[in-house]
Design a protein around this motif. Sequence first.
Motif, PDB file in Angstrom:
ATOM      1  N   ARG A 170       0.861  -1.187   0.000  1.00 27.59           N
ATOM      2  CA  ARG A 170       0.000   0.000   0.000  1.00 27.59           C
ATOM      3  C   ARG A 170       0.891   1.228   0.000  1.00 27.59           C
ATOM      4  O   ARG A 170       2.038   1.167   0.426  1.00 27.59           O
ATOM      5  N   PRO A 171       0.365   2.346  -0.481  1.00 30.90           N
ATOM      6  CA  PRO A 171       1.188   3.555  -0.566  1.00 30.90           C
ATOM      7  C   PRO A 171       1.461   4.167   0.805  1.00 30.90           C
ATOM      8  O   PRO A 171       0.719   3.937   1.767  1.00 30.90           O
ATOM      9  N   ILE A 172       2.520   4.939   0.858  1.00 28.68           N
ATOM     10  CA  ILE A 172       2.853   5.711   2.057  1.00 28.68           C
ATOM     11  C   ILE A 172       2.558   7.170   1.732  1.00 28.68           C
ATOM     12  O   ILE A 172       2.971   7.683   0.690  1.00 28.68           O
ATOM     13  N   HIS A 173       1.867   7.824   2.617  1.00 26.78           N
ATOM     14  CA  HIS A 173       1.505   9.224   2.418  1.00 26.78           C
ATOM     15  C   HIS A 173       2.555  10.142   3.027  1.00 26.78           C
ATOM     16  O   HIS A 173       3.137   9.844   4.064  1.00 26.78           O
ATOM     17  N   VAL A 174       2.777  11.259   2.362  1.00 29.67           N
ATOM     18  CA  VAL A 174       3.671  12.276   2.901  1.00 29.67           C
ATOM     19  C   VAL A 174       3.122  12.702   4.258  1.00 29.67           C
ATOM     20  O   VAL A 174       1.918  12.849   4.434  1.00 29.67           O
ATOM     21  N   GLY A 175       4.018  12.845   5.228  1.00 31.08           N
ATOM     22  CA  GLY A 175       3.622  13.197   6.586  1.00 31.08           C
ATOM     23  C   GLY A 175       3.493  11.994   7.502  1.00 31.08           C
ATOM     24  O   GLY A 175       3.364  12.155   8.714  1.00 31.08           O
ATOM     25  N   THR A 197      -0.950   8.918  15.987  1.00 28.46           N
ATOM     26  CA  THR A 197      -1.491   7.686  16.556  1.00 28.46           C
ATOM     27  C   THR A 197      -0.385   6.630  16.597  1.00 28.46           C
ATOM     28  O   THR A 197       0.695   6.831  16.041  1.00 28.46           O
ATOM     29  N   THR A 198      -0.681   5.508  17.211  1.00 29.00           N
ATOM     30  CA  THR A 198       0.275   4.398  17.228  1.00 29.00           C
ATOM     31  C   THR A 198      -0.074   3.359  16.167  1.00 29.00           C
ATOM     32  O   THR A 198       0.610   2.346  16.057  1.00 29.00           O
ATOM     33  N   ASP A 199      -1.128   3.598  15.406  1.00 30.26           N
ATOM     34  CA  ASP A 199      -1.550   2.648  14.361  1.00 30.26           C
ATOM     35  C   ASP A 199      -0.598   2.700  13.177  1.00 30.26           C
ATOM     36  O   ASP A 199      -0.315   3.782  12.652  1.00 30.26           O
ATOM     37  N   ARG A 200      -0.094   1.538  12.764  1.00 22.79           N
ATOM     38  CA  ARG A 200       0.782   1.432  11.602  1.00 22.79           C
ATOM     39  C   ARG A 200       0.290   0.266  10.748  1.00 22.79           C
ATOM     40  O   ARG A 200      -0.068  -0.781  11.278  1.00 22.79           O
ATOM     41  N   GLU A 201       0.312   0.448   9.448  1.00 26.84           N
ATOM     42  CA  GLU A 201      -0.081  -0.611   8.514  1.00 26.84           C
ATOM     43  C   GLU A 201       1.118  -1.027   7.686  1.00 26.84           C
ATOM     44  O   GLU A 201       1.944  -0.178   7.315  1.00 26.84           O
ATOM     45  N   VAL A 214       7.220   6.399   9.229  1.00 27.34           N
ATOM     46  CA  VAL A 214       7.549   5.138   8.565  1.00 27.34           C
ATOM     47  C   VAL A 214       8.495   4.363   9.473  1.00 27.34           C
ATOM     48  O   VAL A 214       9.532   4.888   9.887  1.00 27.34           O
ATOM     49  N   GLU A 215       8.124   3.133   9.786  1.00 35.16           N
ATOM     50  CA  GLU A 215       8.963   2.265  10.612  1.00 35.16           C
ATOM     51  C   GLU A 215       9.473   1.127   9.742  1.00 35.16           C
ATOM     52  O   GLU A 215       8.691   0.439   9.094  1.00 35.16           O
ATOM     53  N   VAL A 216      10.791   0.954   9.718  1.00 38.74           N
ATOM     54  CA  VAL A 216      11.402  -0.124   8.939  1.00 38.74           C
ATOM     55  C   VAL A 216      12.032  -1.093   9.943  1.00 38.74           C
ATOM     56  O   VAL A 216      12.975  -0.750  10.639  1.00 38.74           O
ATOM     57  N   VAL A 239       8.104  -2.912   6.329  1.00 37.40           N
ATOM     58  CA  VAL A 239       7.894  -1.468   6.424  1.00 37.40           C
ATOM     59  C   VAL A 239       6.440  -1.236   6.805  1.00 37.40           C
ATOM     60  O   VAL A 239       5.533  -1.799   6.194  1.00 37.40           O
ATOM     61  N   ARG A 240       6.251  -0.413   7.830  1.00 38.78           N
ATOM     62  CA  ARG A 240       4.913  -0.060   8.286  1.00 38.78           C
ATOM     63  C   ARG A 240       4.841   1.458   8.362  1.00 38.78           C
ATOM     64  O   ARG A 240       5.846   2.115   8.632  1.00 38.78           O
TER      65      ARG A 240
END
Length: 159
Positions: A62-67, A97-101, A70-72, A90-91
């Motif tokens: 899925r895409p990553i949005h600017v802002g 928030t603490t939510d990462r996808e 990013v956790e690798v 990569v999430r």
Amino acid sequence: MPGQDRETALRFLAEPADVNFGGKVHGGAVMKWIDLAAYACAAGWSGRYCITAYAGGIRFVRPIHVGSIVEVMARVIYTGRTSMHIGIEVRAGDPTTTDRERTTHCIVIMVAVDRSGMPVPVPEWVPESEKDKELRESAIRLMEMRKKIGAEMEAHLEL
């Protein structure tokens, strides 16, 4: 101390300079972050300078949005004599928030080298949990697949 810490996590803020023509973070920026995390993980495990020998199976889920934050996450999943197979996930998500996808995942192979650039032995990683044993077996299967793909790719190279 080499052979002790098999996991590394790096965090980045997706900046406007990372954007592609579609308005999302450029795949090349994500690949750079992956390479940095793989290096940090491999250097930490081996206690040596390491070089990238292979990066493959990259899946942009899925895409990553600017802002976004990013956790690798990088983890040793197999060691050879001089190489380390690093599993990467990569999430990303909203920094408030603490939510990462999950956005991307792949395997990177790093090789430890000496000052003259020659490969040197690395500490062996021995899996203990069932999950780690599965990861190691998967890395071995992927090595066999890469050999077959490499042989097939020879037909596409001009000599």
